[in-house]
Design a protein around this motif. Sequence first.
Motif, PDB file in Angstrom:
ATOM      1  N   GLU A  31      -2.607  -4.610   3.927  1.00 16.91           N
ATOM      2  CA  GLU A  31      -1.837  -4.893   2.898  1.00 16.91           C
ATOM      3  C   GLU A  31      -0.567  -5.706   3.069  1.00 16.91           C
ATOM      4  N   ARG A  44      -0.214  -0.119  -9.230  1.00 17.74           N
ATOM      5  CA  ARG A  44      -1.422   0.976  -9.189  1.00 17.74           C
ATOM      6  C   ARG A  44      -0.946   2.038  -9.978  1.00 17.74           C
ATOM      7  N   ARG A 107      -5.993  -2.456  -5.973  1.00 20.58           N
ATOM      8  CA  ARG A 107      -5.965  -2.574  -4.405  1.00 20.58           C
ATOM      9  C   ARG A 107      -6.179  -3.859  -3.967  1.00 20.58           C
TER      10      ARG A 107
END
Length: 714
Positions: A31, A44, A107
């Motif tokens: 990430e 998110r 994501r």
Amino acid sequence: MIKIFWIIPSVSVLSLLFAWIFYKQMMREDEGNERMREIAEAVRVGAASFLKVQYKVVAIFFIIMAVFLAFLAFGLKVQSRWLPLIFLTGGFFSGLSGFLGMRTATRASVRVTNAAIDSLGDALRIAFRSGAVMGLSVVGLALLGISVWFAVFRFGLSLPLEQVTSILLGFSIGASFFALFARVGGGIYTKAADVGADLVGKVEAGIPEDDPRNPATIADNVGDNVGDVAGMGADLYESYCGAIIATMALGVASGLGFRGVLEPMLIASAGIILSLMGIYLIRTGKDATQAELLGSLTRGIISTTIGTAIVSFLVVWYTTPDNLGIFGSVIVGLAAGTIIGKSAEFYTSSAFSPVKKLSSETQYGAAPFIIDGLALGMSSAFIPVVTVALAVIFSFAFAGGFNNFALGLYGIGIAAVGMLSTLGITLASDAYGPIADNAGGNAEMSGLGKEVRDRTDKLDALGNTTAATGKGFAIGSAALTALALIAAYLTEIKMGLYHLGVKFITVGGQSIAVRDVSFLQLADYYNLGLLNPNLLASLLIGGVITFLFCGITMRAVGRASAVVIDDVRNQFKNKKILLGKEKPDYERTVRIVTRAAQKEMIMPAMIAIIAPIGIGLILGVPGVIGLLVGALITGFTLALVLANTGGAWDNAKKYIEGGAFGGKGTEAHAASVIGDTVGDPLKDTAGPSLNILIKLMSVLSVITAGLILAYHLF
């Protein structure tokens, strides 16, 4: 023949398995740094918050609708007792596919950003396969639901085929019902956030797009997901279900029996397998050019289309060997989808002359830019509309419609199935767009280097192309699906007459058994000609409802964006935010726009639900047919105009931001921002929502056919 059926649920499970594999592969990617993860988490949380609120509102309407359907089934006894349950199943699967797609997209974007630090090829792979989770979930859940319920009713309960296909239409109405709220609510949210962010941030404050100082940036990124992932997914899930189930019903009505029911499901299954193969063909090198990115995407989609055409011939040869012309209908659908997508790309991509010419108008101010954009959008509808018109004629003819009218209608349905058979990869390319867009936003807000932003910009530019193609494809498929559903409505009328105890009807002075009556005889019995005042009046009403619907949704965006603008302006009163010394309150803006979107989506939804039932109860079968045809013709054309106008304005702005006519900070750029802002609700709210309107009214009419027959006034 029955053994072959079990291929269908097996393929749907395989589709879901690969969706899970792609999701797990994406989750294993890095990430990036803490700032990147922080921004991604905010998106998110915002997306999850929106879905939570929206699903609560939708659940209330689903309960009300389920009670109404139960009343039709158990109270008036004009529908199957299974209808409420299968309706809820269709809606649940639609909501689940949207949830899975958006969970993946929110994501994936940060992982795409991190991959772009080192490799454009890796970033493309992660983005596209993450988009494929949406595409494969939609086709997998849709085909699984249809095939399992078919097996229950046909093999488990041994119901007649015509009754099975009639009940299955309840699955389609569940999908349509959910899609309406997902598309309208998501469209209002995403454009309210986008307009608020652009007008206060870029125009008033003079800060770049996706600047972390803008309180609406997170809401804007959330909007990309709720509108262009969950909303688009629900839209095409509905078309996919509607086309397959309506064609199954027409297969029974045309006398093909189980073979006519099996054929569209097998063609859809072939499309899933070929879509999986096409997804693996989409790859590039570490530092690919824009042309190489587009070439890779085109290679995957074209390979899928050609492969599906070849396998579809084998399906037709096996299921209906006495009518190989049906294969021609499949090819017509595949070709029509390709032409409509390419037409949308030509009129909205900055790589082609229409948008380049449109961009030049910004040198003279916003007014010429807006006028020319409207002209471009209106002109752009010609090719897709003519394409669908020709597709209707050729698919009807190939199936033998000029000798057997019922088979011709089946051919139109098969063309719709053919167009949507490659949805696994087509929807993947569309869901890829917002993932790439969010990846670029994350790179900007995280302060990553110019090289990273250049790579994400290449991905985003490709996403703009796929978005335009996807919108055109969605609109074209909606038109063919609605046509198939209108034809299925006539089969439902025939069944409704029989269930009401009408054994014979008189047509042209001749008494004909209801079970043996043809489509043309049924049309003659109900006087479905243009000179019937009931049909003519409802034709006009159907046409104007599309404009009323667009007006309400666009005003909803205006009201919701005003709330966002006020919030951003209030936060900018704190000078520390603009100086970068203090973070804006992203969560507050997300909460505000979420509440506004949920409130504003109720009125458009009520119009779509009440219109077909109300017109049917007053004007009867001719009124319903007129309403559906009027809404289809006007809605299809209007949706194309709105989507392409807004898309052209958007890409003209991006073309200028790339350096044309002086680039950012010029008067030309300011004019393009105004045009893009006007176009936002056109291309992402009103236009796409029309797809749902024409399909939902069609399938609602099918489900309430028994009610209309028993209780209409005229």
